[in-house]
Design an enzyme around this catalytic site. Structure first.
Site, PDB file in Angstrom:
ATOM      1  N   LYS A  12       1.775   8.579  12.776  1.00 24.65           N
ATOM      2  CA  LYS A  12       0.682   8.779  13.431  1.00 24.65           C
ATOM      3  C   LYS A  12       0.046  10.276  13.528  1.00 24.65           C
ATOM      4  O   LYS A  12      -1.633  10.220  13.458  1.00 24.65           O
ATOM      5  CB  LYS A  12       0.928   7.980  14.484  1.00 24.65           C
ATOM      6  CG  LYS A  12       1.117   6.590  14.094  1.00 24.65           C
ATOM      7  CD  LYS A  12      -0.171   6.544  13.278  1.00 24.65           C
ATOM      8  CE  LYS A  12       0.702   4.412  13.526  1.00 24.65           C
ATOM      9  NZ  LYS A  12      -0.673   3.502  12.508  1.00 24.65           N
TER      10      LYS A  12
ATOM     11  N   SER B 280      -2.212   6.069  16.659  1.00 28.44           N
ATOM     12  CA  SER B 280      -1.719   5.468  17.793  1.00 28.44           C
ATOM     13  C   SER B 280      -1.772   6.603  18.471  1.00 28.44           C
ATOM     14  O   SER B 280      -1.479   7.647  18.562  1.00 28.44           O
ATOM     15  CB  SER B 280      -0.343   5.755  16.968  1.00 28.44           C
ATOM     16  OG  SER B 280      -0.084   4.847  18.803  1.00 28.44           O
TER      17      SER B 280
ATOM     18  N   VAL C 297       0.767  -1.019  -0.006  1.00 31.29           N
ATOM     19  CA  VAL C 297       0.558  -0.170  -0.239  1.00 31.29           C
ATOM     20  C   VAL C 297       0.721   1.183   0.041  1.00 31.29           C
ATOM     21  O   VAL C 297       0.108   2.809   0.225  1.00 31.29           O
ATOM     22  CB  VAL C 297      -0.880   0.081   0.889  1.00 31.29           C
ATOM     23  CG1 VAL C 297      -2.026  -1.253   0.974  1.00 31.29           C
ATOM     24  CG2 VAL C 297      -0.411  -0.086   2.064  1.00 31.29           C
TER      25      VAL C 297
ATOM     26  N   ASN D  33      -5.133  -0.267   7.993  1.00 34.48           N
ATOM     27  CA  ASN D  33      -4.672  -0.474   9.277  1.00 34.48           C
ATOM     28  C   ASN D  33      -3.206  -0.557   9.089  1.00 34.48           C
ATOM     29  O   ASN D  33      -2.276  -0.410  10.151  1.00 34.48           O
ATOM     30  CB  ASN D  33      -5.211  -1.829   9.347  1.00 34.48           C
ATOM     31  CG  ASN D  33      -4.253  -2.458  10.643  1.00 34.48           C
ATOM     32  OD1 ASN D  33      -4.317  -2.785  11.574  1.00 34.48           O
ATOM     33  ND2 ASN D  33      -3.769  -3.508  10.007  1.00 34.48           N
TER      34      ASN D  33
ATOM     35  N   TYR E 297       8.199   7.243  14.448  1.00 36.06           N
ATOM     36  CA  TYR E 297       6.511   6.719  13.893  1.00 36.06           C
ATOM     37  C   TYR E 297       5.665   8.150  14.738  1.00 36.06           C
ATOM     38  O   TYR E 297       4.708   7.629  14.165  1.00 36.06           O
ATOM     39  CB  TYR E 297       6.547   5.190  15.498  1.00 36.06           C
ATOM     40  CG  TYR E 297       4.984   5.090  15.419  1.00 36.06           C
ATOM     41  CD1 TYR E 297       4.952   4.346  14.462  1.00 36.06           C
ATOM     42  CD2 TYR E 297       5.278   4.438  16.129  1.00 36.06           C
ATOM     43  CE1 TYR E 297       3.968   3.111  14.799  1.00 36.06           C
ATOM     44  CE2 TYR E 297       3.363   4.172  17.100  1.00 36.06           C
ATOM     45  CZ  TYR E 297       3.105   3.368  15.841  1.00 36.06           C
ATOM     46  OH  TYR E 297       1.602   2.455  15.997  1.00 36.06           O
TER      47      TYR E 297
HETATM   48  N1  NAD Z   1      -0.236  -2.804  19.253  1.00 35.92           N
HETATM   49  C1  NAD Z   1      -0.332  -1.631  19.485  1.00 35.92           C
HETATM   50  O1  NAD Z   1       0.275  -2.107  20.378  1.00 35.92           O
HETATM   51  C2  NAD Z   1      -0.144  -0.542  19.171  1.00 35.92           C
HETATM   52  C3  NAD Z   1      -1.291   0.268  18.961  1.00 35.92           C
HETATM   53  C4  NAD Z   1      -1.103   1.567  18.438  1.00 35.92           C
HETATM   54  C5  NAD Z   1      -1.323   1.522  17.343  1.00 35.92           C
HETATM   55  N2  NAD Z   1      -1.069   0.672  16.370  1.00 35.92           N
HETATM   56  C6  NAD Z   1      -1.578   1.034  14.608  1.00 35.92           C
HETATM   57  O2  NAD Z   1      -1.994  -0.667  14.615  1.00 35.92           O
HETATM   58  C7  NAD Z   1      -1.586  -1.102  13.118  1.00 35.92           C
HETATM   59  C8  NAD Z   1      -1.210  -2.718  12.717  1.00 35.92           C
HETATM   60  O3  NAD Z   1      -1.898  -3.406  13.724  1.00 35.92           O
HETATM   61  P1  NAD Z   1      -1.441  -4.734  13.697  1.00 35.92           P
HETATM   62  O4  NAD Z   1      -1.774  -5.452  14.872  1.00 35.92           O
HETATM   63  O5  NAD Z   1      -2.432  -5.441  11.831  1.00 35.92           O
HETATM   64  O6  NAD Z   1       0.213  -5.265  12.908  1.00 35.92           O
HETATM   65  P2  NAD Z   1       0.331  -6.384  12.466  1.00 35.92           P
HETATM   66  O7  NAD Z   1       2.305  -5.729  12.336  1.00 35.92           O
HETATM   67  O8  NAD Z   1       0.801  -7.274  12.860  1.00 35.92           O
HETATM   68  O9  NAD Z   1      -0.364  -6.466  10.463  1.00 35.92           O
HETATM   69  C9  NAD Z   1       0.423  -5.975   9.998  1.00 35.92           C
HETATM   70  C10 NAD Z   1      -0.029  -6.531   8.974  1.00 35.92           C
HETATM   71  O10 NAD Z   1       0.696  -5.478   7.986  1.00 35.92           O
HETATM   72  C11 NAD Z   1       1.349  -5.810   6.668  1.00 35.92           C
HETATM   73  N3  NAD Z   1       2.075  -4.867   6.001  1.00 35.92           N
HETATM   74  C12 NAD Z   1       2.903  -4.521   6.309  1.00 35.92           C
HETATM   75  N4  NAD Z   1       3.465  -3.215   5.209  1.00 35.92           N
HETATM   76  C13 NAD Z   1       2.606  -3.687   4.533  1.00 35.92           C
HETATM   77  C14 NAD Z   1       2.490  -2.783   3.341  1.00 35.92           C
HETATM   78  N5  NAD Z   1       3.302  -1.580   2.734  1.00 35.92           N
HETATM   79  N6  NAD Z   1       1.463  -3.219   2.617  1.00 35.92           N
HETATM   80  C15 NAD Z   1       0.527  -3.793   2.942  1.00 35.92           C
HETATM   81  N7  NAD Z   1       0.191  -4.786   3.805  1.00 35.92           N
HETATM   82  C16 NAD Z   1       1.584  -4.300   4.876  1.00 35.92           C
HETATM   83  C17 NAD Z   1       2.442  -6.457   7.354  1.00 35.92           C
HETATM   84  O11 NAD Z   1       2.501  -7.703   6.896  1.00 35.92           O
HETATM   85  C18 NAD Z   1       1.375  -7.229   8.621  1.00 35.92           C
HETATM   86  O12 NAD Z   1       0.249  -8.458   7.919  1.00 35.92           O
HETATM   87  C19 NAD Z   1      -0.757  -0.221  12.722  1.00 35.92           C
HETATM   88  O13 NAD Z   1      -0.977   1.032  12.157  1.00 35.92           O
HETATM   89  C20 NAD Z   1       0.070   0.015  14.472  1.00 35.92           C
HETATM   90  O14 NAD Z   1       0.234   1.203  13.952  1.00 35.92           O
HETATM   91  C21 NAD Z   1      -0.429  -0.608  17.347  1.00 35.92           C
END
Ligand code: NAD
Length: 255
Positions: free
Chosen positions: A164, A148, A70, A96, A160
Protein backbone atom coordinates in the site's frame (compact mmCIF):
# COMPACT_ATOMS: atom_id res chain seq x y z
CA UNK A 1 -27.64 12.64 -8.11
CA UNK A 2 -25.93 15.78 -9.39
CA UNK A 3 -24.30 14.56 -12.61
CA UNK A 4 -20.76 15.09 -11.33
CA UNK A 5 -19.52 12.38 -13.75
CA UNK A 6 -22.03 12.94 -16.53
CA UNK A 7 -20.78 11.71 -19.91
CA UNK A 8 -17.78 9.91 -18.44
CA UNK A 9 -16.84 6.30 -19.01
CA UNK A 10 -15.28 4.51 -16.02
CA UNK A 11 -13.69 1.22 -15.07
CA UNK A 12 -13.86 0.07 -11.44
CA UNK A 13 -11.66 -2.92 -10.57
CA UNK A 14 -12.85 -5.15 -7.75
CA UNK A 15 -16.33 -3.72 -8.30
CA UNK A 16 -17.91 -6.64 -6.49
CA UNK A 17 -17.77 -7.39 -2.79
CA UNK A 18 -16.32 -10.55 -1.29
CA UNK A 19 -19.30 -10.97 1.05
CA UNK A 20 -22.72 -9.64 1.88
CA UNK A 21 -22.77 -5.90 2.33
CA UNK A 22 -20.94 -3.10 0.66
CA UNK A 23 -17.25 -2.98 -0.15
CA UNK A 24 -15.29 0.06 -1.28
CA UNK A 25 -15.27 -0.93 -4.95
CA UNK A 26 -18.97 -1.74 -5.05
CA UNK A 27 -19.84 1.58 -3.42
CA UNK A 28 -17.62 3.51 -5.84
CA UNK A 29 -19.16 1.78 -8.88
CA UNK A 30 -22.70 2.58 -7.65
CA UNK A 31 -21.83 6.22 -6.88
CA UNK A 32 -20.05 6.68 -10.25
CA UNK A 33 -23.21 5.47 -12.01
CA UNK A 34 -25.47 7.66 -9.84
CA UNK A 35 -23.31 10.62 -10.86
CA UNK A 36 -23.86 9.85 -14.53
CA UNK A 37 -20.90 7.65 -15.55
CA UNK A 38 -21.17 4.46 -17.55
CA UNK A 39 -19.25 1.87 -15.55
CA UNK A 40 -17.42 -1.33 -16.46
CA UNK A 41 -17.55 -3.39 -13.25
CA UNK A 42 -14.47 -5.62 -13.28
CA UNK A 43 -14.00 -8.53 -10.90
CA UNK A 44 -12.18 -11.84 -10.71
CA UNK A 45 -15.47 -13.43 -9.67
CA UNK A 46 -18.06 -12.68 -12.39
CA UNK A 47 -21.11 -13.04 -10.12
CA UNK A 48 -19.76 -10.33 -7.82
CA UNK A 49 -19.45 -7.86 -10.69
CA UNK A 50 -22.88 -8.87 -11.98
CA UNK A 51 -24.42 -8.18 -8.58
CA UNK A 52 -23.13 -4.59 -8.71
CA UNK A 53 -24.37 -4.21 -12.30
CA UNK A 54 -27.82 -5.39 -11.21
CA UNK A 55 -27.91 -2.77 -8.44
CA UNK A 56 -26.85 -0.02 -10.86
CA UNK A 57 -29.36 -1.16 -13.48
CA UNK A 58 -32.10 -1.21 -10.83
CA UNK A 59 -31.40 2.46 -10.15
CA UNK A 60 -31.59 3.35 -13.84
CA UNK A 61 -27.81 3.61 -14.33
CA UNK A 62 -25.66 2.06 -17.08
CA UNK A 63 -23.06 -0.59 -16.29
CA UNK A 64 -21.66 -3.88 -17.57
CA UNK A 65 -19.78 -6.71 -15.88
CA UNK A 66 -16.36 -7.91 -17.03
CA UNK A 67 -14.42 -10.85 -15.61
CA UNK A 68 -10.69 -10.20 -15.30
CA UNK A 69 -7.70 -10.89 -13.11
CA UNK A 70 -5.93 -7.54 -12.82
CA UNK A 71 -2.63 -9.22 -11.95
CA UNK A 72 -2.51 -10.31 -15.62
CA UNK A 73 -1.47 -7.84 -18.32
CA UNK A 74 -3.69 -9.41 -20.98
CA UNK A 75 -6.76 -9.12 -18.75
CA UNK A 76 -6.03 -5.45 -18.08
CA UNK A 77 -5.66 -4.76 -21.81
CA UNK A 78 -8.89 -6.70 -22.31
CA UNK A 79 -10.93 -4.63 -19.84
CA UNK A 80 -9.80 -1.40 -21.48
CA UNK A 81 -10.53 -2.76 -24.98
CA UNK A 82 -14.00 -3.85 -23.87
CA UNK A 83 -14.73 -0.40 -22.42
CA UNK A 84 -13.66 1.36 -25.62
CA UNK A 85 -15.61 -1.12 -27.77
CA UNK A 86 -18.74 -0.70 -25.70
CA UNK A 87 -18.75 3.04 -24.97
CA UNK A 88 -16.18 4.57 -27.34
CA UNK A 89 -13.51 5.64 -24.85
CA UNK A 90 -12.25 5.72 -21.28
CA UNK A 91 -12.13 8.66 -18.84
CA UNK A 92 -11.79 7.16 -15.36
CA UNK A 93 -9.90 4.16 -13.98
CA UNK A 94 -10.61 3.33 -10.34
CA UNK A 95 -7.98 0.82 -9.23
CA UNK A 96 -9.74 -0.56 -6.15
CA UNK A 97 -8.53 -4.17 -6.07
CA UNK A 98 -6.60 -5.16 -2.99
CA UNK A 99 -6.27 -8.10 -0.62
CA UNK A 100 -5.07 -8.18 2.94
CA UNK A 101 -2.36 -10.23 4.54
CA UNK A 102 -2.37 -10.18 8.31
CA UNK A 103 1.01 -11.62 9.21
CA UNK A 104 4.01 -9.77 10.59
CA UNK A 105 7.54 -9.93 9.16
CA UNK A 106 8.73 -13.26 10.55
CA UNK A 107 5.47 -15.09 9.88
CA UNK A 108 5.08 -13.91 6.29
CA UNK A 109 5.65 -16.70 3.76
CA UNK A 110 7.38 -15.79 0.53
CA UNK A 111 4.37 -16.90 -1.52
CA UNK A 112 2.07 -14.68 0.50
CA UNK A 113 4.40 -11.70 0.04
CA UNK A 114 4.45 -12.26 -3.74
CA UNK A 115 0.67 -12.64 -3.91
CA UNK A 116 0.01 -9.41 -2.00
CA UNK A 117 2.53 -7.49 -4.12
CA UNK A 118 0.89 -8.81 -7.29
CA UNK A 119 -2.71 -8.08 -6.30
CA UNK A 120 -2.19 -4.82 -4.38
CA UNK A 121 0.64 -3.20 -6.35
CA UNK A 122 1.42 -4.85 -9.68
CA UNK A 123 -2.29 -4.60 -10.58
CA UNK A 124 -2.05 -0.79 -10.32
CA UNK A 125 0.84 -0.77 -12.80
CA UNK A 126 -0.80 -3.15 -15.28
CA UNK A 127 -4.24 -1.48 -15.21
CA UNK A 128 -2.90 2.06 -15.44
CA UNK A 129 -0.46 1.19 -18.22
CA UNK A 130 -3.30 -0.41 -20.17
CA UNK A 131 -5.48 2.70 -19.79
CA UNK A 132 -3.05 5.40 -20.93
CA UNK A 133 -3.59 5.23 -24.69
CA UNK A 134 -7.38 5.26 -24.43
CA UNK A 135 -7.29 8.24 -22.04
CA UNK A 136 -4.85 10.10 -24.26
CA UNK A 137 -7.29 9.77 -27.13
CA UNK A 138 -9.92 11.53 -24.97
CA UNK A 139 -7.46 14.34 -24.20
CA UNK A 140 -7.00 13.21 -20.59
CA UNK A 141 -8.48 11.19 -17.76
CA UNK A 142 -8.37 10.36 -14.08
CA UNK A 143 -6.82 7.37 -12.34
CA UNK A 144 -7.58 6.65 -8.68
CA UNK A 145 -5.61 3.97 -6.82
CA UNK A 146 -6.74 2.59 -3.46
CA UNK A 147 -3.96 2.56 -0.86
CA UNK A 148 -4.54 2.34 2.91
CA UNK A 149 -3.64 4.12 6.15
CA UNK A 150 -1.58 0.95 6.72
CA UNK A 151 0.95 2.62 4.40
CA UNK A 152 1.19 5.67 6.66
CA UNK A 153 1.29 4.28 10.20
CA UNK A 154 3.46 1.60 11.75
CA UNK A 155 1.52 -1.49 10.83
CA UNK A 156 2.17 -5.12 11.75
CA UNK A 157 0.86 -6.53 8.49
CA UNK A 158 4.12 -6.18 6.62
CA UNK A 159 3.30 -7.24 3.08
CA UNK A 160 0.05 -5.28 3.03
CA UNK A 161 1.60 -2.12 4.49
CA UNK A 162 4.50 -2.32 2.06
CA UNK A 163 2.32 -2.84 -1.01
CA UNK A 164 0.00 0.00 0.00
CA UNK A 165 2.98 2.32 0.51
CA UNK A 166 4.11 1.28 -2.96
CA UNK A 167 0.77 2.46 -4.32
CA UNK A 168 1.50 5.98 -3.03
CA UNK A 169 4.95 5.95 -4.66
CA UNK A 170 3.45 4.64 -7.88
CA UNK A 171 0.86 7.43 -7.94
CA UNK A 172 3.48 10.15 -7.45
CA UNK A 173 5.74 8.77 -10.16
CA UNK A 174 3.00 8.23 -12.71
CA UNK A 175 1.24 11.54 -12.00
CA UNK A 176 4.41 13.37 -13.03
CA UNK A 177 4.71 11.34 -16.23
CA UNK A 178 1.05 11.54 -17.25
CA UNK A 179 0.31 15.14 -16.21
CA UNK A 180 1.38 16.54 -19.60
CA UNK A 181 -1.11 14.16 -21.24
CA UNK A 182 -3.92 15.56 -19.08
CA UNK A 183 -4.17 12.36 -17.04
CA UNK A 184 -4.44 12.89 -13.28
CA UNK A 185 -3.35 10.11 -10.94
CA UNK A 186 -4.24 10.11 -7.23
CA UNK A 187 -4.53 7.69 -4.33
CA UNK A 188 -7.09 7.25 -1.59
CA UNK A 189 -5.92 5.94 1.77
CA UNK A 190 -8.97 4.54 3.57
CA UNK A 191 -8.89 4.12 7.31
CA UNK A 192 -10.58 1.35 9.27
CA UNK A 193 -13.82 1.27 7.30
CA UNK A 194 -16.24 -1.57 7.98
CA UNK A 195 -16.56 -3.60 4.79
CA UNK A 196 -16.92 -7.31 3.90
CA UNK A 197 -13.11 -7.46 3.60
CA UNK A 198 -12.73 -7.10 7.38
CA UNK A 199 -16.06 -8.58 8.54
CA UNK A 200 -14.31 -11.72 9.83
CA UNK A 201 -12.46 -9.63 12.45
CA UNK A 202 -15.61 -9.76 14.56
CA UNK A 203 -17.62 -7.34 16.72
CA UNK A 204 -14.87 -6.50 19.25
CA UNK A 205 -12.46 -5.43 16.55
CA UNK A 206 -15.25 -3.50 14.90
CA UNK A 207 -15.83 -1.51 18.06
CA UNK A 208 -12.10 -1.00 18.63
CA UNK A 209 -11.68 0.31 15.08
CA UNK A 210 -14.54 2.75 15.53
CA UNK A 211 -13.34 4.06 18.89
CA UNK A 212 -9.76 4.60 17.68
CA UNK A 213 -10.78 7.58 15.56
CA UNK A 214 -11.32 11.17 16.77
CA UNK A 215 -14.76 11.22 15.14
CA UNK A 216 -15.69 7.95 16.85
CA UNK A 217 -18.04 6.96 14.05
CA UNK A 218 -17.85 3.97 11.74
CA UNK A 219 -16.79 4.43 8.11
CA UNK A 220 -18.34 2.51 5.24
CA UNK A 221 -17.67 1.92 1.57
CA UNK A 222 -19.73 5.03 0.79
CA UNK A 223 -17.21 7.25 2.58
CA UNK A 224 -14.42 5.93 0.36
CA UNK A 225 -16.64 5.97 -2.72
CA UNK A 226 -17.40 9.69 -2.34
CA UNK A 227 -13.67 10.40 -2.27
CA UNK A 228 -13.32 8.46 -5.50
CA UNK A 229 -16.16 10.47 -7.09
CA UNK A 230 -14.36 13.70 -6.24
CA UNK A 231 -10.97 12.58 -7.57
CA UNK A 232 -12.57 11.13 -10.72
CA UNK A 233 -14.57 14.27 -11.45
CA UNK A 234 -13.54 17.55 -13.05
CA UNK A 235 -13.90 19.16 -9.60
CA UNK A 236 -10.41 17.71 -9.02
CA UNK A 237 -9.03 19.06 -12.31
CA UNK A 238 -6.04 20.64 -10.51
CA UNK A 239 -5.31 17.71 -8.19
CA UNK A 240 -2.74 15.09 -9.10
CA UNK A 241 -0.06 13.00 -7.41
CA UNK A 242 -1.90 13.25 -4.08
CA UNK A 243 -3.17 10.85 -1.45
CA UNK A 244 -6.58 11.61 -0.01
CA UNK A 245 -6.78 10.15 3.49
CA UNK A 246 -10.33 9.20 4.51
CA UNK A 247 -10.06 7.86 8.04
CA UNK A 248 -12.20 9.83 10.55
CA UNK A 249 -8.95 11.45 11.70
CA UNK A 250 -7.12 8.24 12.65
CA UNK A 251 -3.79 9.35 11.17
CA UNK A 252 -4.07 12.68 12.98
CA UNK A 253 -3.85 10.91 16.36
CA UNK A 254 -0.84 9.48 18.17
CA UNK A 255 -2.83 6.39 19.20
N1 NAD B 1 -11.94 -2.34 4.55
C1 NAD B 1 -10.95 -1.64 5.02
O1 NAD B 1 -10.85 -1.41 6.23
C2 NAD B 1 -9.91 -1.09 4.08
C3 NAD B 1 -8.99 -0.20 4.61
C4 NAD B 1 -8.03 0.32 3.78
C5 NAD B 1 -7.99 -0.03 2.45
N2 NAD B 1 -8.89 -0.91 1.96
C6 NAD B 1 -8.77 -1.25 0.54
O2 NAD B 1 -10.02 -1.21 -0.14
C7 NAD B 1 -9.93 -2.07 -1.28
C8 NAD B 1 -10.94 -3.22 -1.30
O3 NAD B 1 -12.07 -2.80 -0.98
P1 NAD B 1 -13.38 -3.68 -1.12
O4 NAD B 1 -14.12 -3.30 0.11
O5 NAD B 1 -13.97 -3.41 -2.44
O6 NAD B 1 -12.88 -5.23 -0.99
P2 NAD B 1 -13.65 -6.60 -1.32
O7 NAD B 1 -12.67 -7.66 -0.98
O8 NAD B 1 -15.00 -6.65 -0.73
O9 NAD B 1 -13.87 -6.52 -2.89
C9 NAD B 1 -12.82 -6.53 -3.75
C10 NAD B 1 -13.18 -7.33 -4.97
O10 NAD B 1 -11.97 -7.49 -5.70
C11 NAD B 1 -12.02 -8.73 -6.35
N3 NAD B 1 -10.66 -9.16 -6.68
C12 NAD B 1 -9.73 -9.66 -5.85
N4 NAD B 1 -8.62 -9.95 -6.53
C13 NAD B 1 -8.85 -9.58 -7.82
C14 NAD B 1 -8.07 -9.63 -9.01
N5 NAD B 1 -6.83 -10.11 -9.01
N6 NAD B 1 -8.63 -9.18 -10.17
C15 NAD B 1 -9.90 -8.69 -10.18
N7 NAD B 1 -10.67 -8.62 -9.08
C16 NAD B 1 -10.15 -9.07 -7.91
C17 NAD B 1 -12.70 -9.67 -5.36
O11 NAD B 1 -13.31 -10.76 -6.04
C18 NAD B 1 -13.72 -8.75 -4.69
O12 NAD B 1 -15.01 -8.90 -5.22
C19 NAD B 1 -8.62 -2.77 -1.21
O13 NAD B 1 -7.67 -2.15 -2.02
C20 NAD B 1 -8.28 -2.66 0.27
O14 NAD B 1 -6.94 -2.86 0.52
C21 NAD B 1 -9.86 -1.44 2.74
Amino acid sequence: MSDRLKGKVAIVTGAGSRGPGLGNGKAAAILFAREGARVLCVDLVPERAEDTVTIIGGEGGEAAAFAADVTRAADCEGMVAETVRRWGGLDVLHNNVGIESRTDLVDTEEDDWDRVMAVDLKSMFLSTRAAVRAMEKRGGGAVVCVSSVAALRGHGRTAYATAKAGVIGFVRSVAVQLGPKGIRVNAIAPGAVWTPMVADLGPEARERRRRATPLGTEGTGWDIGWGAVYLASDEARWVTGQTLIIDAGLTATTR
